[in-house]
Design an enzyme around this catalytic site. Sequence first.
Site, PDB file in Angstrom:
ATOM      1  N   HIS A   1       9.927   9.304  -4.665  1.00 42.04           N
ATOM      2  CA  HIS A   1      11.095   9.762  -3.894  1.00 42.04           C
ATOM      3  C   HIS A   1      11.142  11.249  -3.553  1.00 42.04           C
ATOM      4  O   HIS A   1      11.967  11.658  -2.732  1.00 42.04           O
ATOM      5  CB  HIS A   1      12.414   9.360  -4.568  1.00 42.04           C
ATOM      6  CG  HIS A   1      12.476   7.920  -4.955  1.00 42.04           C
ATOM      7  ND1 HIS A   1      11.985   6.912  -4.155  1.00 42.04           N
ATOM      8  CD2 HIS A   1      12.926   7.304  -6.086  1.00 42.04           C
ATOM      9  CE1 HIS A   1      12.148   5.744  -4.767  1.00 42.04           C
ATOM     10  NE2 HIS A   1      12.700   5.951  -5.936  1.00 42.04           N
TER      11      HIS A   1
ATOM     12  N   CYS B   1      21.584   1.702 -17.106  1.00 39.36           N
ATOM     13  CA  CYS B   1      20.368   2.525 -17.179  1.00 39.36           C
ATOM     14  C   CYS B   1      20.749   3.918 -17.654  1.00 39.36           C
ATOM     15  O   CYS B   1      21.818   4.421 -17.330  1.00 39.36           O
ATOM     16  CB  CYS B   1      19.708   2.609 -15.803  1.00 39.36           C
ATOM     17  SG  CYS B   1      18.126   3.483 -15.842  1.00 39.36           S
TER      18      CYS B   1
ATOM     19  N   SER C   1       8.502   5.187  -8.846  1.00 36.73           N
ATOM     20  CA  SER C   1       9.613   5.579  -7.971  1.00 36.73           C
ATOM     21  C   SER C   1       9.499   7.082  -7.799  1.00 36.73           C
ATOM     22  O   SER C   1       9.990   7.847  -8.622  1.00 36.73           O
ATOM     23  CB  SER C   1      10.952   5.241  -8.633  1.00 36.73           C
ATOM     24  OG  SER C   1      11.075   3.861  -8.778  1.00 36.73           O
TER      25      SER C   1
ATOM     26  N   GLY D   1      17.840  -0.928 -14.632  1.00 33.22           N
ATOM     27  CA  GLY D   1      17.172  -0.455 -15.843  1.00 33.22           C
ATOM     28  C   GLY D   1      15.787   0.111 -15.617  1.00 33.22           C
ATOM     29  O   GLY D   1      15.198  -0.047 -14.555  1.00 33.22           O
ATOM     30  N   GLU D   2      15.290   0.845 -16.615  1.00 29.45           N
ATOM     31  CA  GLU D   2      13.944   1.415 -16.601  1.00 29.45           C
ATOM     32  C   GLU D   2      13.072   0.538 -17.503  1.00 29.45           C
ATOM     33  O   GLU D   2      13.200   0.559 -18.741  1.00 29.45           O
ATOM     34  CB  GLU D   2      13.994   2.867 -17.121  1.00 29.45           C
ATOM     35  CG  GLU D   2      12.661   3.462 -17.519  1.00 29.45           C
ATOM     36  CD  GLU D   2      11.568   3.412 -16.434  1.00 29.45           C
ATOM     37  OE1 GLU D   2      11.809   3.877 -15.323  1.00 29.45           O
ATOM     38  OE2 GLU D   2      10.479   2.882 -16.738  1.00 29.45           O
TER      39      GLU D   2
ATOM     40  N   ASN E   1      19.886   2.959   1.235  1.00 30.75           N
ATOM     41  CA  ASN E   1      21.139   2.215   1.395  1.00 30.75           C
ATOM     42  C   ASN E   1      22.239   3.006   0.724  1.00 30.75           C
ATOM     43  O   ASN E   1      22.255   3.088  -0.502  1.00 30.75           O
ATOM     44  CB  ASN E   1      21.050   0.867   0.684  1.00 30.75           C
ATOM     45  CG  ASN E   1      19.806   0.159   1.097  1.00 30.75           C
ATOM     46  OD1 ASN E   1      19.698  -0.283   2.222  1.00 30.75           O
ATOM     47  ND2 ASN E   1      18.837   0.104   0.198  1.00 30.75           N
TER      48      ASN E   1
ATOM     49  N   CYS F   1      21.195   6.154  -7.126  1.00 25.06           N
ATOM     50  CA  CYS F   1      21.140   4.759  -7.562  1.00 25.06           C
ATOM     51  C   CYS F   1      22.471   4.311  -8.163  1.00 25.06           C
ATOM     52  O   CYS F   1      23.043   4.998  -9.015  1.00 25.06           O
ATOM     53  CB  CYS F   1      20.016   4.620  -8.598  1.00 25.06           C
ATOM     54  SG  CYS F   1      20.004   3.030  -9.423  1.00 25.06           S
TER      55      CYS F   1
ATOM     56  N   CYS G   1      19.490   8.486 -12.065  1.00 22.53           N
ATOM     57  CA  CYS G   1      18.961   8.930 -10.765  1.00 22.53           C
ATOM     58  C   CYS G   1      20.149   9.017  -9.802  1.00 22.53           C
ATOM     59  O   CYS G   1      20.986   8.122  -9.768  1.00 22.53           O
ATOM     60  CB  CYS G   1      17.921   7.949 -10.244  1.00 22.53           C
ATOM     61  SG  CYS G   1      16.534   7.739 -11.371  1.00 22.53           S
TER      62      CYS G   1
ATOM     63  N   CYS H   1      17.638  -2.095  -2.397  1.00 22.29           N
ATOM     64  CA  CYS H   1      17.108  -1.181  -3.383  1.00 22.29           C
ATOM     65  C   CYS H   1      18.139  -0.113  -3.775  1.00 22.29           C
ATOM     66  O   CYS H   1      18.708   0.559  -2.915  1.00 22.29           O
ATOM     67  CB  CYS H   1      15.891  -0.520  -2.745  1.00 22.29           C
ATOM     68  SG  CYS H   1      14.810   0.188  -3.918  1.00 22.29           S
TER      69      CYS H   1
ATOM     70  N   CYS I   1      13.251  -9.992  -7.767  1.00 25.36           N
ATOM     71  CA  CYS I   1      13.463  -8.636  -8.289  1.00 25.36           C
ATOM     72  C   CYS I   1      14.358  -8.792  -9.515  1.00 25.36           C
ATOM     73  O   CYS I   1      15.483  -9.285  -9.403  1.00 25.36           O
ATOM     74  CB  CYS I   1      14.131  -7.783  -7.216  1.00 25.36           C
ATOM     75  SG  CYS I   1      14.598  -6.154  -7.810  1.00 25.36           S
TER      76      CYS I   1
ATOM     77  N   GLU J   1      22.059  -8.156 -12.668  1.00 18.83           N
ATOM     78  CA  GLU J   1      21.828  -8.761 -11.361  1.00 18.83           C
ATOM     79  C   GLU J   1      20.340  -8.993 -11.112  1.00 18.83           C
ATOM     80  O   GLU J   1      19.484  -8.272 -11.627  1.00 18.83           O
ATOM     81  CB  GLU J   1      22.409  -7.860 -10.255  1.00 18.83           C
ATOM     82  CG  GLU J   1      23.934  -7.788 -10.352  1.00 18.83           C
ATOM     83  CD  GLU J   1      24.597  -6.965  -9.260  1.00 18.83           C
ATOM     84  OE1 GLU J   1      25.771  -7.243  -8.981  1.00 18.83           O
ATOM     85  OE2 GLU J   1      23.975  -6.060  -8.693  1.00 18.83           O
TER      86      GLU J   1
ATOM     87  N   SER K   1       8.024  -1.335 -12.094  1.00 18.42           N
ATOM     88  CA  SER K   1       8.336  -0.065 -11.431  1.00 18.42           C
ATOM     89  C   SER K   1       8.938   0.908 -12.443  1.00 18.42           C
ATOM     90  O   SER K   1       9.816   0.538 -13.213  1.00 18.42           O
ATOM     91  CB  SER K   1       9.347  -0.349 -10.326  1.00 18.42           C
ATOM     92  OG  SER K   1       9.776   0.843  -9.755  1.00 18.42           O
TER      93      SER K   1
HETATM   94  S1  SF4 Z   1      16.553   4.148  -9.997  1.00 22.14           S
HETATM   95 FE1  SF4 Z   1      15.894   2.883 -11.728  1.00 22.14          FE
HETATM   96  S2  SF4 Z   1      15.526   4.402 -13.359  1.00 22.14           S
HETATM   97 FE2  SF4 Z   1      16.790   5.443 -11.822  1.00 22.14          FE
HETATM   98  S3  SF4 Z   1      18.910   5.132 -12.528  1.00 22.14           S
HETATM   99 FE3  SF4 Z   1      18.415   3.464 -11.065  1.00 22.14          FE
HETATM  100  S4  SF4 Z   1      17.751   1.771 -12.368  1.00 22.14           S
HETATM  101 FE4  SF4 Z   1      17.624   3.654 -13.608  1.00 22.14          FE
END
Ligand code: SF4
Length: 347
Positions: free
Chosen positions: A223, A115, A221, A166-167, A297, A122, A119, A340, A108, A95, A198
Amino acid sequence: MISGIPTDIRSLTLPELKIKLTELGEKPFRANQVYEWLWKKSAHQFDEMSNLSKSLRQTLQQHFVINAIQVVDKQVSADRTIKSSFKLHDGHLIEGVLIPTEDRMTACVSSQVGCSLTCKFCATGKMERIRNLTPDEIYDQVVHIRNWANQHYQMPLTNIVFMGMGEPLLNYNNVLKSIEKITGEDGLHMASDRITVSTAGIAKMIKKLADDEVKFNLALSLHAANDTKRNQIMPINESNSLDEVLDALAYFKSKTKGKLTYEYIAFRNFNEDITDARELLAICKKVPAKINIIEYNPIGDGLFSKADSTKIDQFQKYLERNGVVATVRRSRGKDIDAACGQLANKS
Ligand code: SF4
């Protein structure tokens, strides 16, 4: 062509393409024309290459493929955010999002299918990592999103953030190659300082960015402002402690001119108190950066909820009183799951 599988033509550099076309009996200068169609003009079909002879287009068709991504679903939010699912040549979905504001059009983009970093807050983290995106798949997202900015809002694309699925630093080479094309004169020719990558915080790769003297900006990121809390929501912190990541960021700042941002999603009863803001301030004193406080969110699993608005305001004011630039980012595109942390291919 390797054992019957046509080569993805965009995986070739210009010198490699010249060699291939010469082997196929074409003049090397033809490669320049083809290359321009592939990148600058973003052609996704050989038939679009109107200044090439029909026979050359047929030769290209026989020996190569263009693994372009396709838009399979496009939704426009009440707040004008646009999200799309893109289908990759092997059928996987990713996406990308266009976030319009009065003075900016921000794309974005995703860097991986799924991923591996899990996290807890997410939606992408609930999918397994399937594969890295190629440079051209990342580039194609930018091209599509740039077109929507023009078509829907008559504005050029101004910014790109690698904050989708993804990272990015676990797909290091392809992300850097895509940025090379996005910023290159032979590609989209966008300014590097309008691009932000990011990361969840992989110290070794942040140091590599510094050693490679990249010209784009970096966002962490964050947090949570201590290891105990960060370990609870971001497993990557167990092998990359805050101190290690901050050392890497300090190194990044010393070696590049890129700007640094800390992204901080505010969760109710977890990281929204003044004691948390105090710890965040200590981090900013160690490695200064701008802070984006992001409204959470919910992703439907009931694990976290949005922080109290009054607390978010107090949190921001505390940081500002202490000399830190902190902005509260209200969510965009919530109604279409484009905000996000919400990207997860529900379609
Ligand atoms: S926040 Fe980013 S690094 Fe963490 S699981 Fe989601 S996509 Fe992966």
